[in-house]
Design a protein around this motif. Structure first.
Motif, PDB file in Angstrom:
ATOM      1  N   GLY A 105       0.816  -1.212   0.000  1.00  0.00           N
ATOM      2  CA  GLY A 105       0.000   0.000   0.000  1.00  0.00           C
ATOM      3  C   GLY A 105       0.849   1.260   0.000  1.00  0.00           C
ATOM      4  O   GLY A 105       2.079   1.195  -0.181  1.00  0.00           O
ATOM      5  N   ARG A 106       0.203   2.391   0.225  1.00  0.00           N
ATOM      6  CA  ARG A 106       0.926   3.665   0.174  1.00  0.00           C
ATOM      7  C   ARG A 106       2.007   3.695   1.252  1.00  0.00           C
ATOM      8  O   ARG A 106       1.856   3.094   2.316  1.00  0.00           O
ATOM      9  N   ARG A 107       3.095   4.367   0.928  1.00  0.00           N
ATOM     10  CA  ARG A 107       4.176   4.527   1.899  1.00  0.00           C
ATOM     11  C   ARG A 107       4.491   6.003   2.070  1.00  0.00           C
ATOM     12  O   ARG A 107       4.239   6.807   1.172  1.00  0.00           O
ATOM     13  N   ILE A 108       5.054   6.325   3.220  1.00  0.00           N
ATOM     14  CA  ILE A 108       5.719   7.621   3.344  1.00  0.00           C
ATOM     15  C   ILE A 108       7.200   7.332   3.557  1.00  0.00           C
ATOM     16  O   ILE A 108       7.575   6.306   4.113  1.00  0.00           O
ATOM     17  N   SER A 109       8.021   8.249   3.079  1.00  0.00           N
ATOM     18  CA  SER A 109       9.462   8.018   3.040  1.00  0.00           C
ATOM     19  C   SER A 109      10.180   9.273   3.522  1.00  0.00           C
ATOM     20  O   SER A 109       9.784  10.390   3.176  1.00  0.00           O
ATOM     21  N   PHE A 110      11.201   9.093   4.335  1.00  0.00           N
ATOM     22  CA  PHE A 110      11.996  10.249   4.773  1.00  0.00           C
ATOM     23  C   PHE A 110      13.462   9.856   4.913  1.00  0.00           C
ATOM     24  O   PHE A 110      13.787   8.686   5.031  1.00  0.00           O
ATOM     25  N   MET A 111      14.317  10.867   4.879  1.00  0.00           N
ATOM     26  CA  MET A 111      15.759  10.655   5.040  1.00  0.00           C
ATOM     27  C   MET A 111      16.122  11.017   6.477  1.00  0.00           C
ATOM     28  O   MET A 111      15.888  12.136   6.918  1.00  0.00           O
ATOM     29  N   ALA A 112      16.687  10.048   7.189  1.00  0.00           N
ATOM     30  CA  ALA A 112      17.061  10.272   8.586  1.00  0.00           C
ATOM     31  C   ALA A 112      18.373  11.054   8.657  1.00  0.00           C
ATOM     32  O   ALA A 112      19.126  11.107   7.684  1.00  0.00           O
ATOM     33  N   PRO A 113      18.665  11.660   9.823  1.00  0.00           N
ATOM     34  CA  PRO A 113      19.897  12.461   9.950  1.00  0.00           C
ATOM     35  C   PRO A 113      21.178  11.683   9.673  1.00  0.00           C
ATOM     36  O   PRO A 113      22.202  12.285   9.334  1.00  0.00           O
TER      37      PRO A 113
END
Lengths: 308, 102
Positions: A105-113
């Motif tokens: 299903g849909r995902r959210i994605s982020f770049m960690a520090p």
């Protein structure tokens, strides 16, 4: 505490130099099931004791390493909450549409520090080859190779581990089970995060370069399974790093080895059960040998330097 | 049948080591207990065993482009774990592995 919010590590996408060699390693040696190959060349696999469609994705590339690690989340409401909090803390959050990976299903994605990409999602199709649920036998398929039960956790290396710790604790609800600290300054050198009852779901080590992969870990049943895995490593001339041995941290039993592209893998068993009211376990850097390799009581040269 | 062996030396050292053509330079050198070329993943991914070949012919397997760029490859930089000798060789060692030559 009932587990809600982030449930567990869901999948990891690994870059490999040669797909044919990687498939032999992950399917025949570690013992994962092939789920499928998509038009873009990515290969999807799962361990035999996982309910969900896939947990390991291989992408052929000229550079080894980690594309992203993803965690499964209990509800859409939690996913929305994480998105809002991440944005509130200044993180750029990318929405990934359902179907970018088959069955997800849909995902959210982020770049960690620390320069690692993390994805969060709620839905993944169940596998037809998952554990049985009606008068269940211990396995539906005959386990193969090292008989990996599931994708368990990752250890990642990067600079700002304090920053990534803060995101996972403050926004995603993880707890820190153990840390390694500098004897004099108290600076955290390594930390172990859990979203669950496991001793760790994600580990981080401070390193000069961001975005690095130390290892992708697979759960096996017990110490005897590690012996059998070690037999396979010698029989098939798999590049072994260290083990069978035990970690002081988590108390898990382990072998580190490398896939044909140099990405480190682990087969892991045991480890204590963690509860969020447990006090933090602290290791001084002067005891780091015992913390990492409990029997050797010293790090090998590769532990701090060999990453992809 | 014994496989053909080639003589390998590290620049600045008098020691001559023999490496078979069907084994990687890293595996061959490992038999001598040498410490100049460190072993990492042994699979072309981590870059720890990076060397430069000064003399001699060799073939290579797949290596991560992060550690040996196309330009470096042209300049005979390589990873010892994915380097297979085709003649006697003289190499020089990058101890840190991840350092780029200028």
């Amino acid at each position: 505490m009932a587990i809600s919010g982030v449930l567990r590590p869901g999948f990891v996408q690994i870059r490999v130099l040669d797909m044919a060699e990687a498939i032999i390693h992950y399917r025949d040696r570690i013992g994962l099931e092939m789920v499928g190959t998509e038009a873009d060349g990515r290969v999807y696999l799962k361990a035999y004791d996982e309910f969900d469609r896939h947990s390991i994705i291989l992408r052929e590339c000229e550079e080894a390493g980690l594309d992203m690690m993803a965690f499964k989340v209990s509800s859409e409401a939690c996913l929305d909450e994480y998105e809002e909090k991440l944005r509130g803390q200044g993180f750029e959050v990318t929405a990934i549409a359902a179907g970018e990976q088959p069955g997800v299903g849909r995902r959210i994605s982020f770049m960690a520090p620390t320069g690692h990409r993390f994805d969060l999602y709620v839905d993944m199709e169940l596998s037809d080859n998952g554990p049985m649920t009606n008068n269940p036998d211990v396995s539906q398929l005959d386990p193969r190779g090292m008989k990996a039960l599931r994708f368990d956790h990752c250890l990642l290396y990067g600079g700002d581990i304090d920053g990534t710790k803060k995101v996972f604790e403050d926004i995603l609800g993880f707890s820190t089970s153990e840390v390694v600290v500098d004897d004099d300054t108290g600076m955290i050198i390594a930390l172990f995060l859990t979203s669950s009852n496991k001793a760790h779901d994600l580990a981080l080590v401070r390193h000069e370069e961001d975005g690095k992969l130390h290892h992708v870990s697979f759960l096996v049943e017990d110490w005897t399974s590690l012996r059998d895995a070690a037999d396979i490593m010698t029989r098939y001339d798999i590049s072994r790093d260290i083990g069978p041995t035990r970690h002081g941290i988590t108390r898990g039993q382990t072998i580190y080895f490398f896939d044909p592209s140099g990405n480190r893998n682990e087969v892991f068993s045991g480890g204590y059960a963690y509860y969020p009211d447990n006090p933090l376990r602290v290791w001084q850097a002067s005891s780091v040998g015992k913390a990492i390799f409990y029997y050797e009581r010293e790090l090998n040269d590769r532990f701090m330097t060999v990453v992809t | 049948m014994t496989k053909k062996g080639f003589q390998i030396s590290i620049q600045g050292s008098d020691k001559i080591m023999t490496c078979r053509e069907d084994e990687s330079l890293l595996s061959g050198l490992a038999r001598y207990g040498q410490k100049e070329v460190p072993a990492g993943c042994r699979q072309g991914g981590c870059g720890v065993c990076k060397i430069r070949v000064l003399k001699g012919k060799f073939e290579t397997g797949k290596m991560s482009i992060k550690h040996v760029s196309a330009m470096e490859k042209d300049m005979n930089f390589t990873l010892a774990c994915k380097t297979f000798p085709k003649s006697d060789m003289v190499i020089t060692v990058n101890i840190k592995g991840d350092r780029k030559w200028q």
